[in-house]
Structure formats: structure tokens, C-alpha cells
Motif scaffolding. Structure first.
Motif, PDB file in Angstrom:
ATOM      1  N   UNK B  39       0.838  -1.196   0.000  1.00 54.88           N
ATOM      2  CA  UNK B  39       0.000   0.000   0.000  1.00 54.88           C
ATOM      3  C   UNK B  39       0.876   1.251   0.000  1.00 54.88           C
ATOM      4  N   UNK B  40       1.903   1.212   0.850  1.00 55.53           N
ATOM      5  CA  UNK B  40       2.808   2.345   0.973  1.00 55.53           C
ATOM      6  C   UNK B  40       3.418   2.658  -0.382  1.00 55.53           C
ATOM      7  N   UNK B  41       3.847   1.586  -1.088  1.00 63.91           N
ATOM      8  CA  UNK B  41       4.445   1.771  -2.408  1.00 63.91           C
ATOM      9  C   UNK B  41       3.453   2.411  -3.371  1.00 63.91           C
ATOM     10  N   UNK B  42       2.183   1.937  -3.311  1.00 66.66           N
ATOM     11  CA  UNK B  42       1.206   2.445  -4.260  1.00 66.66           C
ATOM     12  C   UNK B  42       0.872   3.903  -3.982  1.00 66.66           C
ATOM     13  N   UNK B  43       1.099   4.328  -2.757  1.00 68.52           N
ATOM     14  CA  UNK B  43       0.883   5.757  -2.449  1.00 68.52           C
ATOM     15  C   UNK B  43       2.152   6.563  -2.703  1.00 68.52           C
ATOM     16  N   UNK B  44       3.172   5.935  -3.281  1.00 68.99           N
ATOM     17  CA  UNK B  44       4.405   6.637  -3.574  1.00 68.99           C
ATOM     18  C   UNK B  44       5.130   7.046  -2.307  1.00 68.99           C
ATOM     19  N   UNK B  45       5.111   6.200  -1.304  1.00 72.58           N
ATOM     20  CA  UNK B  45       5.844   6.430  -0.050  1.00 72.58           C
ATOM     21  C   UNK B  45       5.423   7.709   0.684  1.00 72.58           C
ATOM     22  N   UNK B  46       4.159   8.122   0.484  1.00 72.19           N
ATOM     23  CA  UNK B  46       3.744   9.362   1.124  1.00 72.19           C
ATOM     24  C   UNK B  46       2.944   9.127   2.394  1.00 72.19           C
ATOM     25  N   UNK B  47       2.745   7.856   2.727  1.00 73.48           N
ATOM     26  CA  UNK B  47       1.929   7.559   3.896  1.00 73.48           C
ATOM     27  C   UNK B  47       2.708   7.881   5.174  1.00 73.48           C
ATOM     28  N   UNK B  48       2.106   8.602   6.113  1.00 77.24           N
ATOM     29  CA  UNK B  48       2.842   8.929   7.337  1.00 77.24           C
ATOM     30  C   UNK B  48       3.181   7.674   8.138  1.00 77.24           C
ATOM     31  N   UNK B  49       4.353   7.707   8.759  1.00 80.03           N
ATOM     32  CA  UNK B  49       4.859   6.567   9.524  1.00 80.03           C
ATOM     33  C   UNK B  49       3.865   6.133  10.597  1.00 80.03           C
ATOM     34  N   UNK B  50       3.179   7.120  11.234  1.00 81.74           N
ATOM     35  CA  UNK B  50       2.240   6.778  12.312  1.00 81.74           C
ATOM     36  C   UNK B  50       1.100   5.910  11.793  1.00 81.74           C
ATOM     37  N   UNK B  51       0.614   6.241  10.603  1.00 80.85           N
ATOM     38  CA  UNK B  51      -0.494   5.476  10.025  1.00 80.85           C
ATOM     39  C   UNK B  51      -0.087   4.024   9.818  1.00 80.85           C
ATOM     40  N   UNK B  52       1.137   3.828   9.271  1.00 79.89           N
ATOM     41  CA  UNK B  52       1.640   2.489   9.024  1.00 79.89           C
ATOM     42  C   UNK B  52       1.715   1.707  10.327  1.00 79.89           C
ATOM     43  N   UNK B  53       2.322   2.354  11.326  1.00 76.24           N
ATOM     44  CA  UNK B  53       2.472   1.652  12.619  1.00 76.24           C
ATOM     45  C   UNK B  53       1.117   1.351  13.237  1.00 76.24           C
ATOM     46  N   UNK B  54       0.187   2.290  13.093  1.00 73.41           N
ATOM     47  CA  UNK B  54      -1.163   2.086  13.643  1.00 73.41           C
ATOM     48  C   UNK B  54      -1.812   0.862  13.004  1.00 73.41           C
ATOM     49  N   UNK B  55      -1.567   0.681  11.692  1.00 80.26           N
ATOM     50  CA  UNK B  55      -2.146  -0.472  11.003  1.00 80.26           C
ATOM     51  C   UNK B  55      -1.582  -1.779  11.561  1.00 80.26           C
ATOM     52  N   UNK B  56      -0.236  -1.834  11.671  1.00 79.11           N
ATOM     53  CA  UNK B  56       0.383  -3.043  12.213  1.00 79.11           C
ATOM     54  C   UNK B  56      -0.191  -3.365  13.588  1.00 79.11           C
ATOM     55  N   UNK B  57      -0.322  -2.320  14.432  1.00 84.34           N
ATOM     56  CA  UNK B  57      -0.807  -2.527  15.785  1.00 84.34           C
ATOM     57  C   UNK B  57      -2.238  -3.036  15.781  1.00 84.34           C
ATOM     58  N   UNK B  58      -3.062  -2.373  14.948  1.00 82.66           N
ATOM     59  CA  UNK B  58      -4.486  -2.719  14.914  1.00 82.66           C
ATOM     60  C   UNK B  58      -4.708  -4.172  14.519  1.00 82.66           C
ATOM     61  N   UNK B  59      -3.836  -4.694  13.640  1.00 80.79           N
ATOM     62  CA  UNK B  59      -4.013  -6.063  13.169  1.00 80.79           C
ATOM     63  C   UNK B  59      -3.119  -7.063  13.901  1.00 80.79           C
ATOM     64  N   UNK B  60      -2.447  -6.600  14.943  1.00 88.03           N
ATOM     65  CA  UNK B  60      -1.639  -7.503  15.748  1.00 88.03           C
ATOM     66  C   UNK B  60      -0.383  -7.971  15.063  1.00 88.03           C
ATOM     67  N   UNK B  61       0.003  -7.325  13.960  1.00 86.92           N
ATOM     68  CA  UNK B  61       1.171  -7.784  13.218  1.00 86.92           C
ATOM     69  C   UNK B  61       2.487  -7.332  13.850  1.00 86.92           C
ATOM     70  N   UNK B  62       2.392  -6.448  14.861  1.00 86.36           N
ATOM     71  CA  UNK B  62       3.622  -6.000  15.519  1.00 86.36           C
ATOM     72  C   UNK B  62       4.031  -6.940  16.642  1.00 86.36           C
ATOM     73  N   UNK B  63       3.134  -7.833  16.995  1.00 86.02           N
ATOM     74  CA  UNK B  63       3.433  -8.742  18.106  1.00 86.02           C
ATOM     75  C   UNK B  63       4.393  -9.830  17.646  1.00 86.02           C
ATOM     76  N   UNK B  64       5.099 -10.505  18.619  1.00 86.88           N
ATOM     77  CA  UNK B  64       6.008 -11.582  18.228  1.00 86.88           C
ATOM     78  C   UNK B  64       5.253 -12.747  17.580  1.00 86.88           C
ATOM     79  N   UNK B  65       6.016 -13.543  16.809  1.00 86.48           N
ATOM     80  CA  UNK B  65       5.420 -14.600  15.995  1.00 86.48           C
ATOM     81  C   UNK B  65       4.604 -15.593  16.819  1.00 86.48           C
ATOM     82  N   UNK B  66       5.163 -15.997  18.011  1.00 89.94           N
ATOM     83  CA  UNK B  66       4.443 -17.022  18.795  1.00 89.94           C
ATOM     84  C   UNK B  66       3.114 -16.483  19.317  1.00 89.94           C
ATOM     85  N   UNK B  67       3.072 -15.189  19.628  1.00 93.13           N
ATOM     86  CA  UNK B  67       1.810 -14.608  20.077  1.00 93.13           C
ATOM     87  C   UNK B  67       0.798 -14.590  18.941  1.00 93.13           C
ATOM     88  N   UNK B  68       1.307 -14.281  17.726  1.00 87.62           N
ATOM     89  CA  UNK B  68       0.414 -14.304  16.553  1.00 87.62           C
ATOM     90  C   UNK B  68      -0.123 -15.707  16.302  1.00 87.62           C
TER      91      UNK B  68
END
Lengths: 313, 324
Positions: B39-68
Motif C-alpha cells: 500500500x505504501x508503495x502504491x501511495x508513492x511512499x507518502x503515507x505517514x509513519x504513524x499510520x503504518x504503525x497504527x495499522x500493524x498494531x491494529x491487526x496484531x502484526x507488531x506482536x512476536x510470531x508465537x503470540x500471533x
């Protein structure tokens, strides 16, 4: 007079070998009278089974039989497949060598006996069932109803053998070809099977294919000995046993347990590398230079006694 | 006895499901790239870093693998793998909407390919070594060697474009806007994809049936059946009953091949089924949807195997019938 039911004249069989099609078996002159048991004896690989398949018209693809196979006056080799099929099972029965693998595993014993009767005699329904049960009873099976319902894998070897014989003989054929019916049996079962075959062939003709000379002696009336694809001696069983004319027959007899188990020196030739002269010459104790060059023809010794040797004993 | 056997088979199925689920989880996470970086690539790298991190957090993708993995498993057994990144709706719902379309192709294709494969296999073995047998053999090899999307493209080229009899793709004509969805229209659109799926499903069954029959026709009991003067059709039936067993066993695995085929065929024909969804989800790294689809495929194959196993005693009397 016991007239001739089956006769082969100059029967030769071409089969596919490693080096292309080749005449491997023959000439085979065989005669089976209308009543009684004729034994066809020889070592493994001498072509006994192939001859029986030729009589049934069931040679493997690529093989070809030449000559005459006359059954009750009809030349079987000139028949069409459909006419032959009507003869198999009805006029000529074949009892297979290994009953453990001769029955279709997924069909019950009754199905397999009944189908033979259905196709040849058109029996159906209750009369078909009664016939199947009475056939199984006549084979000496104690609980025919139970056996009829059973699939082959639930039956013992002896029971399977009886079911196979019942299926083969269902339509009261005039000629029975039994292929090594006693191979791999202990002596008691062997006797039982021979008795059963003797009983069921009463008043009919049987061609008993075997390498078991003593079994042949105990039940047969006539004997034909084959060596390396050809007939070497024919005669009444007692004559042949008392005074074998061909050196091979004599050697075979000496190799039976009751006569001392004396082995025949050498090996029987592969059918694809048959010697030029007498086929038995390389192993014959009496062979001369002439034997090795000239292939002897069948000579009549007396009445029905025929031998393929220039110097019969 | 039968219950013991059933329980044992079910236990084995559950363990198989567990192992397959682990593999699905790990494989999907070893894929290069993820939904956000695409998605970031398709927006030409203009997406704010906070938005990206918020997405990872919201979907639990920032957690360690065993927790996932724990979350994944708690979802896997209830068939709830989360919300689609792309569509923002539960992945299970997305599949439920489309599974009917896929089954509309898969079921006829499975039935036809099994039927035709068995028929041609029997016929070919009976005529073994003849000209028709060898040309059929060569044809099947070609069908098997060429991937299903090529057959799909060729079918469209010849029977929809050059000879415009069938539609080019999709599941309905534009008349849907006036008169609603008509059954004939949908079936007309389904015809070509079903034919292609059937075609690529035939060789597997054909080869197995042919080999199994050739092997069986050499058995002693076939010689004995012929020696009893049974007509050739009856002899072939003797062989067929025995030769069919391995084909039935393998038919459960054929389903796996068909599911794979449907991914390509649905994509080529723009057919709105699970196969097309798979392609979309793969391109977008839509993990919840992919997980749900692969878990469903796993269940389908496990159930098919279970059904074959449990029905075997009905087909082969040599397999002991438990409870008798």
C-alpha cells in the motif's frame, strides 16, 4: 471302444521371445480319449501350460497356434472367438493352477459359480441358486450356503480350490483341463484333490497337466511326456511306467521319490535356444553323434505307444 | 469396534489439520512483502509513519510470531481468521459469499472428469497397445503437461473470441441490470470454465485407471473368467471392480488438484469464486483471507480422505467391516 475326444495334430505355437516371434512349442501331437484321464507330463517350462491355453484359445497376445486342434470333430483353431467362448466352460473346462488367485476377490463364491451357469445355460433365480448349492455340496463342502455367500479371502485354500473346481465344472463339460492341480499341496491334501478330480471326471475326459509323475500314475489312464516343447512319448500309463521307451521318460521316473530321487544331469534347454538334433541328446546317457545331428520323428512302437527316439530302450 | 475406529480416524484428522495449519501460518509469513508495504508503495511512499504503525498494531502484526500463532489457532478452530485488510469485512464472510460460485464449477468438473477419466482409462487398457490407446496416452500427457490457464486462454480464444459462441468471461451478461440473474445465463457463462477444469482433471484419473486395469487384466482370475467362457464385457467388469479401488482412494487427492486448477481457471475467466479471491488476496498479501481459504482447502481434503476411508469397506469386502 473309447473314441478320441480331443486331438492335436502338428500343433506348433509361435510366441514372442526376446529375439522376436519364434516357434517355441511343437510339434505337439496329443490325443485325449472320450473317457478317462490323460496325463501331460514334463518339467516346468516345457510348454505344458501353453498347450492347454492354445486348446482354450487363450494364448497371450502376439502368439499364434498352427496345426489342428480337433475337438469332437471340430477344428478349434478355425473357430471364431464367439464360438470358442461358447465352448469354453460349457464343453471344455479349465481348472487353474493357483486357486488362491483364480477367484475374483470382490465377488462372492456364488456369484462366480452362478455367472458361468447363467451365461451357458441361462439359469436364473431360485433354480440357479439351487444348482450352485448342489455343486458346492458335490465338492464335499459341509456348509454350502455359507460358502456361497463368502468372498474368496474368507475361505481356506482347500475351500477356494473346491469353489474354483465347482465354477469350472458347473456346466458338466466333456473335457476338463486341470493345470497342475496338485502343485504346492501336502501329501494328504494332494490325495484329496486327486480323489475329487477323479470323482468329478468320471465318465468324462480329463487332461491332467502335471510334473508330478506319481500323481499322474495314481489317477491317469494314459500319459504323454513332453520335453522342451515337443512330445517325446505317449502310451498307456502302465506300459510307460513299466517299460519307458524314451531315455527322458526313464530319467523322469528315476527322479521320483519312490525310485530313488536320481536327478537328471544338466538343465532342460530354454525354448528359445533349442539344440538342432534330438532335443534331449545333450543330457541323454545313450546319445550318439547321430542323435545330435538328426532330429528324430515320432515312431509307433505298438498300438497306441509312440516314442520320439531313434534308439528306444 | 466401529466407533473406536471412527474416533481414531477423527483424531488423526484433527492432528493433520493442526500440522497443516502450522505450515499455512508459517508459509504465509515467509512471503516477501506485506499488505502495508504494498500500500505504501502504491501511495508513492507518502503515507505517514504513524499510520503504518497504527495499522500493524491494529491487526496484531507488531506482536512476536508465537503470540500471533496463538491468536491464529484460536481463530483457526472457530474458522475466524480476522478481518480482510483489503475489504475490511470478516474473511469468513467473503468466502461464504463466493464459495457457491466455485462449487458451481468444481462439482460438475469433479464428477465429469472422474467419470470420463475412468471410462477412457478402462477403454484404453482394454485396447492396450492399439493405435487409439497410444494416441489417447499421448493426448493425456499433453493435457497434463500444459497448465490449466493455457487451456483456459485457448478456450476463450477459440470458442469465445474467434467463434463467439460462449461469453468471454464473468458470470452473467449485462441483461442482469434489466431482468436480474437468470439461471440459463449463468450456466452459459459457466460452460467453458467447467469444460477446461474437467479437461485438466481427466489425465490423473485416466492414468491411474488405465494402469490399474492393465495390472488387473493380467491376474489369474481374469484368465479363469475367460476360461469359463464369460463374455468379454463380463470379464472387464470383474477387472473393473478390483481396479477401481485405487482410483477411488486417489480421487480424494484429485480434489486438491481441482482446487488449484480452479484458482487459475477462475482468474482467466473472471469467475467470482474463491479461486479469484485467492489470486486477489495473494497479490495484496491479504493474510486473513489467505489463511481462511487455505484452512478451508485443508478441511476439504481431510474430509474427502475421511469419507473415502470410511466408505472403503463398502467397496472392498477384503477390508474388514468394523462392527460385524
Amino acid at each position: 471302444m473309447n473314441s478320441e475326444l480331443l486331438a492335436t495334430r502338428k500343433l506348433s505355437i509361435r510366441m514372442c521371445s526376446c529375439s522376436g516371434p519364434q516357434t517355441l512349442i511343437g510339434p505337439v501331437d496329443l490325443s485325449v480319449p472320450e473317457k478317462g484321464i490323460t496325463a501331460l507330463v514334463g518339467e516346468s517350462g516345457c510348454g505344458k501350460t501353453v498347450v492347454s491355453l492354445a486348446i482354450l484359445g487363450l494364448l497371450p497376445a502376439g502368439s499364434e497356434a498352427k496345426g489342428v486342434i480337433s475337438f469332437n470333430g471340430t477344428d478349434l483353431l478355425s473357430l471364431k472367438e464367439k464360438e470358442l467362448r461358447e465352448m469354453r466352460g460349457k464343453e471344455i473346462a479349465y481348472i487353474p493352477q493357483n486357486p488362491a488367485t483364480a477367484l475374483t476377490p470382490v465377488l462372492s463364491a456364488e456369484d462366480q459359480i452362478a455367472e458361468t451357469l447363467y451365461y451357458h445355460e441361462g439359469l436364473t433365480g431360485a433354480s440357479l441358486h439351487r444348482k450352485v448349492i448342489s455343486l458346492l455340496e458335490s465338492m464335499g463342502l459341509y456348509n454350502p450356503e455359507h460358502v456361497a455367500r463368502s468372498c474368496p479371502h474368507t475361505l481356506s485354500g482347500g475351500m477356494r480350490r473346491r469353489v474354483a473346481i465347482a465354477a469350472a465344472l458347473a456346466c458338466s463339460p466333456r473335457l476338463i483341463i486341470a493345470d497342475e492341480p496338485t502343485s504346492g499341496l501336502d501329501s494328504r491334501t494332494r490325495k484329496n484333490v486327486l480323489d475329487l478330480l477323479g470323482r468329478s471326471s468320471e465318465g468324462r475326459a480329463m487332461l491332467l497337466i502335471t510334473h508330478d509323475l506319481e500323481a499322474a500314475l495314481s489317477v491317469s489312464d494314459r500319459i504323454t511326456v513332453m520335453y522342451a516343447g515337443e512330445v517325446v512319448e505317449t502310451g498307456d500309463i502302465m506300459d510307460v511306467f513299466d517299460s519307458p521307451a524314451h531315455p527322458y521318460t526313464r530319467a523322469l521316473l528315476s527322479a521320483t521319490p519312490s525310485r530313488g530321487l536320481i536327478p537328471i544331469p544338466g538343465n532342460s534347454p530354454l525354448l528359445s535356444t533349442i539344440p538342432e538334433g534330438c532335443r534331449f541328446a545333450p543330457r541323454c546317457p545313450h546319445s550318439t553323434a547321430r542323435c545330435r545331428l538328426r532330429h528324430p520323428s515320432l515312431t509307433r512302437l505298438s498300438g497306441t505307444r509312440v516314442v520320439r527316439c531313434d534308439m528306444p530302450c | 469396534m466401529y466407533w473406536n475406529y471412527l474416533v481414531k480416524r477423527l483424531a488423526i484428522s484433527i492432528i493433520t489439520f493442526f500440522i497443516a495449519a502450522c505450515i499455512i501460518f508459517l508459509l504465509l509469513r515467509t512471503m516477501p512483502g506485506d499488505f502495508v508495504s504494498n500500500l505504501v508503495l502504491s501511495f508513492g511512499n507518502t503515507l505517514p509513519q504513524e499510520t503504518v504503525e497504527a495499522f500493524y498494531r491494529a491487526n496484531g502484526l507488531d506482536r512476536p510470531l508465537h503470540a500471533q500463532l496463538v491468536t491464529f489457532f484460536s481463530g483457526a478452530f472457530t474458522f475466524n481468521t480476522g478481518t480482510s485488510f483489503l475489504y475490511g469485512v470478516p474473511a469468513g464472510g467473503l468466502i461464504a459469499d463466493r464459495i457457491g460460485w466455485t462449487l458451481l464449477l468444481l462439482i460438475p468438473a469433479a464428477v465429469f472428469s472422474l467419470f470420463i477419466g475412468v471410462l477412457l482409462g478402462v477403454w484404453s487398457s482394454w485396447k492396450q497397445g492399439s493405435g487409439t490407446d497410444s494416441s489417447l496416452l499421448a493426448f493425456m500427457m499433453a493435457v497434463r503437461a500444459i497448465p490449466s490457464y493455457w487451456w483456459g486462454t485457448m478456450a476463450i480464444l477459440f470458442f469465445a473470441f474467434l467463434i463467439p459462441f460462449f461469453p468471454l468471461g464473468g458470470y452473467t451478461s449485462l441483461t442482469v441490470l434489466d431482468s436480474g440473474l437468470s439461471i440459463q445465463d449463468v450456466l452459459w457463462h459457466a460452460a467453458l470454465p467447467v469444460v477446461v477444469l474437467t479437461l485438466v482433471g481427466i489425465p490423473g484419473t485416466y492414468y491411474l485407471m488405465r494402469n490399474s486395469m492393465i495390472h488387473t487384466l493380467q491376474e489369474d482370475y481374469i484368465l479363469f473368467a475367460r476360461a469359463r467362457g464369460l463374455p468379454e464385457t463380463r470379464v472387464v467388469r470383474h477387472a473393473f471392480r478390483c481396479a477401481l479401488l485405487p482410483v477411488i482412494t486417489m480421487s480424494a487427492l484429485q480434489i486438491a488438484g481441482l482446487i488449484m486448477g480452479s484458482v487459475f481457471v477462475e482468474t482467466v475467466f473472471s469467475w467470482p469464486g474463491v479461486g479469484l479471491l485467492t489470486t486477489e488476496a495473494l497479490q495484496n498479501r491479504d493474510l486473513p483471507v489467505l489463511e481462511a481459504i487455505f484452512l478451508l482447502d485443508t478441511v476439504a481434503i481431510i474430509v474427502a480422505n475421511l469419507v473415502v476411508d470410511l466408505s472403503y469397506p463398502l467397496l472392498d469386502p477384503r477390508v474388514k467391516r468394523y462392527g460385524e
